[in-house]
Design a protein around this motif. Structure first.
Motif, PDB file in Angstrom:
ATOM      1  N   THR A  22       0.836  -1.206   0.000  1.00 32.24           N
ATOM      2  CA  THR A  22       0.000   0.000   0.000  1.00 32.24           C
ATOM      3  C   THR A  22       0.869   1.254   0.000  1.00 32.24           C
ATOM      4  N   GLU A  23       2.184   1.062   0.095  1.00 33.08           N
ATOM      5  CA  GLU A  23       3.091   2.211   0.117  1.00 33.08           C
ATOM      6  C   GLU A  23       3.229   2.776  -1.288  1.00 33.08           C
ATOM      7  N   THR A  24       2.561   3.892  -1.537  1.00 31.75           N
ATOM      8  CA  THR A  24       2.522   4.435  -2.896  1.00 31.75           C
ATOM      9  C   THR A  24       3.919   4.748  -3.421  1.00 31.75           C
ATOM     10  N   ALA A  25       4.813   5.175  -2.525  1.00 31.61           N
ATOM     11  CA  ALA A  25       6.149   5.547  -2.983  1.00 31.61           C
ATOM     12  C   ALA A  25       6.949   4.340  -3.471  1.00 31.61           C
ATOM     13  N   ALA A  41      12.279  10.400  -8.263  1.00 39.53           N
ATOM     14  CA  ALA A  41      12.719  10.819  -6.929  1.00 39.53           C
ATOM     15  C   ALA A  41      13.629   9.769  -6.305  1.00 39.53           C
ATOM     16  N   THR A  42      13.365   8.498  -6.627  1.00 40.84           N
ATOM     17  CA  THR A  42      14.183   7.437  -6.037  1.00 40.84           C
ATOM     18  C   THR A  42      15.586   7.424  -6.621  1.00 40.84           C
ATOM     19  N   ILE A  43      15.657   7.671  -7.926  1.00 40.04           N
ATOM     20  CA  ILE A  43      16.992   7.739  -8.547  1.00 40.04           C
ATOM     21  C   ILE A  43      17.796   8.823  -7.830  1.00 40.04           C
ATOM     22  N   MET A  44      17.100   9.937  -7.570  1.00 39.22           N
ATOM     23  CA  MET A  44      17.741  11.044  -6.852  1.00 39.22           C
ATOM     24  C   MET A  44      18.234  10.574  -5.474  1.00 39.22           C
ATOM     25  N   ALA A  45      17.384   9.811  -4.788  1.00 37.51           N
ATOM     26  CA  ALA A  45      17.746   9.336  -3.447  1.00 37.51           C
ATOM     27  C   ALA A  45      18.937   8.397  -3.489  1.00 37.51           C
ATOM     28  N   ARG A  46      18.931   7.496  -4.475  1.00 34.76           N
ATOM     29  CA  ARG A  46      20.025   6.517  -4.554  1.00 34.76           C
ATOM     30  C   ARG A  46      21.351   7.221  -4.826  1.00 34.76           C
ATOM     31  N   ILE A  47      21.291   8.220  -5.715  1.00 34.03           N
ATOM     32  CA  ILE A  47      22.532   8.963  -5.997  1.00 34.03           C
ATOM     33  C   ILE A  47      22.979   9.694  -4.721  1.00 34.03           C
ATOM     34  N   SER A  48      21.999  10.240  -3.986  1.00 33.39           N
ATOM     35  CA  SER A  48      22.345  10.945  -2.741  1.00 33.39           C
ATOM     36  C   SER A  48      23.070  10.017  -1.769  1.00 33.39           C
ATOM     37  N   LEU A  49      22.582   8.787  -1.653  1.00 36.44           N
ATOM     38  CA  LEU A  49      23.222   7.837  -0.732  1.00 36.44           C
ATOM     39  C   LEU A  49      24.653   7.549  -1.198  1.00 36.44           C
TER      40      LEU A  49
END
Lengths: 397, 201, 288
Positions: free
Chosen positions: A316-319, B176-184
């Motif tokens: 259910t976690e949309t992200a 946004a996740t690609i951004m997060a992974r690069i940040s890590l």
């Protein structure tokens, strides 16, 4: 049924309203005292905090310009004991709550305003007592809505139990469960079932446990090993029960291996690293990711993809859903997970719940449409009547 | 800046490189680091729980403050260990029921209040294109999640709009996740090049 | 042509990792200085802390992440603390999970050291200006109990001192005494803070989260349940840029320095996606 319904409603009302009641024996209390501050004209209002458990007293005051820049201390007097309950406060705040009191005991308060060497003191307030209230009246609206929603749930569950058949649309991806278990069996590889990093109180984890029951039963029928590495010890013990029950139902209690439902760690990425390692070593043929997943979702799904396993995900976690959509063969999006477990089991309790949820969604859709029309006419076309109606609706919500 | 002389920085750097070695292929260094990570996280959590729960919330109140009410949650906690004894495992259901019950009691009313606020926030007070797109997105997505209605006719058309919104949302989230992974990764590079090798300040 | 396309289609992904690593490392050695736009969720949080919390006011920062998301969230915490120090706002830190307490200790020692070195005329002291509550298990229960009694919830700070003995605790008993709180987390614990602290106790709050979870929490800005958000390393860099612009910090900090590498990494990703799609469409056309 009626008794159950009554008990259910009673429990809901208690959970909404209940506050721990410390002492309410002495009702002859003075709950408000107003004291004039010396030379300043400031009024210090001291009263029992309403709608609480009887362990706090609220002190309010209005600051005037002559006291700007002062720091404020508040003192509580109980018998001979004088205690500073707040030191060097900014008096512009205008309110302070004393949470260190005992219910039913008389207290008096005074305040000191300090600046350099100047100290101004208020008179002592009249005695005031804290008492607890059984019900938090501020949450009455929540109670009414809860009653309506709980009523809808109870009614549809009742109908489902009576045998009324409700239509539930087919969830894409459910057929794949059997296919995935079958393929794993053919390849002689185990199945891995991940419940994510949620706790047993999280609804997606509960739905994941329901689907686990179905998958474990299929695995038992095909005589395939099922591994459930867990993040939370309580979820692990619950999963053990679910798998054991499924194996028993399939008539294969002897094939159940308790050690295959194991605890990894409660560290988010420690769990991901541990499960990744297991995937690389055990090379499962099918991986189910059903539950609450966060930042570790893509790490897990990508490792699963790299070993060529059929992956069926649901959360259910949309992200996290985009990663499952990208890296898995089938994905149950959000509430589809819950609907999937209902579709599989047709269990009256969950069937009734899904139908009731649809009813609530219809109500929300109507409220939003009405809100949109009122907002358009009121704020868009500046018609006063509709502006008032819109504000009224927003206030109610 | 110069290369670090701290043993701890060296250990952290070598463990970081061991974990990154997984990108080449699974190897004993990765396995070693993985097991260290799991072990340390459990060890750290246990020690924190021991000092801040067993000592601070059980031992001290019981022994020093003589607050015997603590015995009630203590017994409930101990019942969890009944799972270790065959035949008595059913007793662990009592604390589990307690946790599930209080959890539901706490979260159900608050979740509804949260829902009301979200509904309230979706009703546009200012008519901008963005607000109207949000409203259409919320309505069509909600209708996509109707399970007791078949997705046919007008409902089918609305749900197609809904799933389009869902997929656009997924696309944004993926970015946004690609951004997060690069940040890590940046965080680790800053550590390796700065704290460890001293190449950057 | 098809030979190249086939080669690229089956390229070993380790080459992609290598190119990406070079793209990220390069800007550290040769800084580019990419311009940065400040987004409204970040400026809203900055302005609220800057203008609405009085001197001597109280801010709470909950450190609810572990070392794995430290790269994104740690710079946020440091920037927030530095801002509070400059405004003489008292700062409380806490952690709802054990690793958060350790990271908060690291954050406190770093910011105290840096601040006191560059501001010898406004020395900040642990226990007077900043403090860290002891870890207490329970997550939602802890958040709820803080609304009734903060001292009774934690009893001591993380260093074992009785909370009643700390000067920073003056007048701090419940959420009523906390002017603003920011939760730094990459998990659903943010929702617990929104539901319980904001929903039940009307605690004014902001969100600091990872870029992964950022999209999810925009809905709470829209509904007014949070008034500001720092999303990922970019959010932290924007906050640092605001501190530099307003002369709170002099030098570019951790997040700001990382932004060049972030942009370079994004550009590499975009090129990969475009190349990947071109290959996909050419191959599909050929197959037809």
């Amino acid at each position: 049924m009626k008794r159950h319904l009554l008990l259910f409603l009673c429990m809901i009302s208690i959970s909404v309203f209940s506050q721990e009641l410390i002492d309410s024996t002495n009702v002859a209390l003075i709950d408000t005292a107003i004291t004039e501050m010396q030379h300043s004209g400031i009024v210090l209002n001291v009263c029992d905090t309403p709608n609480d458990d009887g362990t706090s007293i609220t002190i309010k005051w209005d600051i005037n310009d002559s006291l700007k820049g002062y720091l404020m201390d508040i003192h509580r007097i109980h018998g001979e004991c004088d205690t500073a309950i707040a030191l060097d406060m900014n008096p512009e705040k205008g309110i302070h709550t004393d949470n260190m009191v005992h219910g039913g005991t008389n207290y008096m308060y005074y305040a000191l305003f300090k600046k350099d060497d100047i100290v101004k003191k208020t008179d002592n307030s009249l005695p005031v007592k804290a008492i607890g209230q059984w019900f938090n009246k501020e949450r009455f609206d929540s109670f009414i809505v809860l009653l309506l929603i709980a009523g809808a749930f109870a009614w549809f569950i009742y109908l489902a139990k009576k045998g009324k058949s409700f239509y539930i649309r087919k969830i894409a991806g459910l057929d794949a469960v059997e296919e995935a278990v079958g393929r794993s069996t053919e390849m002689g590889k185990p199945i891995m079932y991940l419940l994510g990093i949620g706790y047993v109180t999280d609804i997606p984890t509960i739905a994941g446990l329901t689907i686990l029951g179905r998958v474990a039963k299929k695995a038992a029928e095909y005589d395939t090993r099922i591994m459930v590495p867990s993040y939370d010890p309580v979820v692990m013990t619950t999963a053990q029960e679910v798998v054991k029950e499924a194996f028993t139902e399939a008539g294969r209690p002897d094939a159940y291996r308790k050690e295959d439902t194991m605890y990894i760690t409660q560290d988010q990425f420690g769990y991901a690293a541990g499960v990744d390692g297991m995937m690389m070593r055990e090379k499962p043929g099918a991986i189910f990711l059903q539950g609450l997943f966060f930042a570790e979702s893509l790490i897990l799904a990508e490792t699963g993809y790299s070993i060529g396993a059929i992956q069926i995900a649901g959360t259910t976690e949309t992200a996290q859903l985009p990663f499952f959509v990208a890296a898995c063969d089938y994905t149950l999006i959000g509430e589809e997970m819950m609907a999937a477990s209902v579709y599989l089991e047709r269990e009256p309790l969950m069937l009734g719940s899904i139908v009731a949820e649809d009813l609530i969604k219809i109500i929300i859709v109507f409220v939003l449409i009405i809100g949109f029309i009122l907002g358009l006419l009121g704020h868009g076309f500046k018609i006063g009547f509709f502006t008032d109606m819109f504000e009224w609706l927003v206030r109610i919500i | 800046m110069a290369i670090s002389t701290s043993i701890w920085i060296w250990i952290a750097a070598l463990l970081t490189l061991s974990i990154y070695s997984f990108l080449y292929k699974d190897n004993p260094f990765y396995k070693f680091s993985e097991k260290i990570l799991v072990g340390i996280s459990i060890g750290y959590t246990v020690s924190i729980y021991f000092h801040n729960t067993i000592i601070a919330k059980v031992w001290n109140p019981l022994v020093h403050d003589h607050n015997f009410l603590v015995i009630v949650p203590l017994i409930l906690g101990l019942l969890m260990f009944s799972r270790l004894f065959k035949g008595k495992a059913y007793l662990s259901r009592i604390p589990i029921a307690f946790v599930v019950g209080t959890g539901c009691g706490m979260s159900i009313p608050s979740s509804f209040e949260n829902l009301f606020k979200q509904v309230q926030g979706t009703m546009p007070q200012v008519f901008t294109i963005g607000n109207i797109i949000i409203l259409i997105g919320v309505l069509s997505t909600l209708i996509y999640f109707f399970f007791s209605v078949e997705h046919k006719g007008i409902i089918g058309k609305v749900t197609r709009v809904g799933i389009t919104f869902i997929m656009i949302g997924f696309g944004a989230a993926f970015g946004a996740t690609i951004m997060a992974r690069i940040s890590l990764f940046i965080g680790r590079i800053q550590f390796l090049l700065g704290d460890w090798l001293g190449i950057i300040s | 042509m098809m030979k190249i396309i086939n080669y690229l289609d089956h390229i070993d992904k380790r080459w992609i990792y290598l190119v990406l690593a070079i793209a990220v490392i390069f800007p550290f050695l040769f800084p580019i200085g990419c311009p940065m736009k400040i987004t409204p969720p970040v400026s809203n949080m900055y302005n609220y802390i800057n203008d609405s919390i009085p001197e001597g006011g109280v801010m709470l920062v909950s450190v609810d992440y572990d070392p794995s998301t430290m790269a994104e969230l740690h710079p946020m915490g440091k920037a927030l603390i530095t801002h509070c120090f400059s405004k003489n706002i008292r700062v409380f830190l806490m952690g709802l999970y054990p690793p958060g307490v350790g990271l908060a200790q690291d954050m406190i020692s770093n910011t105290l050291e840096e601040w006191n070195k560059s501001n010898p005329d406004n020395i900040k002291i642990l226990g007077n200006d900043i403090s860290l509550f002891a870890f207490v298990p329970g997550v939602s229960v802890v958040i709820l109990k803080m609304g009734e009694d903060i001292r009774g919830t934690f009893n001591t700070d993380a260093y074992g001192n009785d909370l009643d003995s700390l000067p920073i605790m003056a007048g701090v008993n419940t959420y009523n005494d906390i002017d603003y709180m920011v939760d730094l987390a990459g998990s659903s614990v943010i929702l617990s803070w929104i539901i319980y602290a904001n929903g039940r106790y009307n605690q004014k709050m902001g969100i600091g989260t990872t870029a992964v979870s950022m999209a999810e929490y925009y809905a709470y800005l829209n509904s007014g349940q949070a008034n500001g958000m720092l999303g990922g390393l970019k959010g932290a860099a924007e906050y640092e840029a605001l501190l530099i612009k307003n002369n709170v910090s002099q030098d570019r900090n951790q997040a700001s320095i990382g932004m060049d590498a972030q942009s370079s990494g994004h550009l590499t990703y975009i090129i990969f996606i475009i190349v990947g799609n071109i290959i996909y469409f050419i191959k599909r056309k050929k197959e037809k």
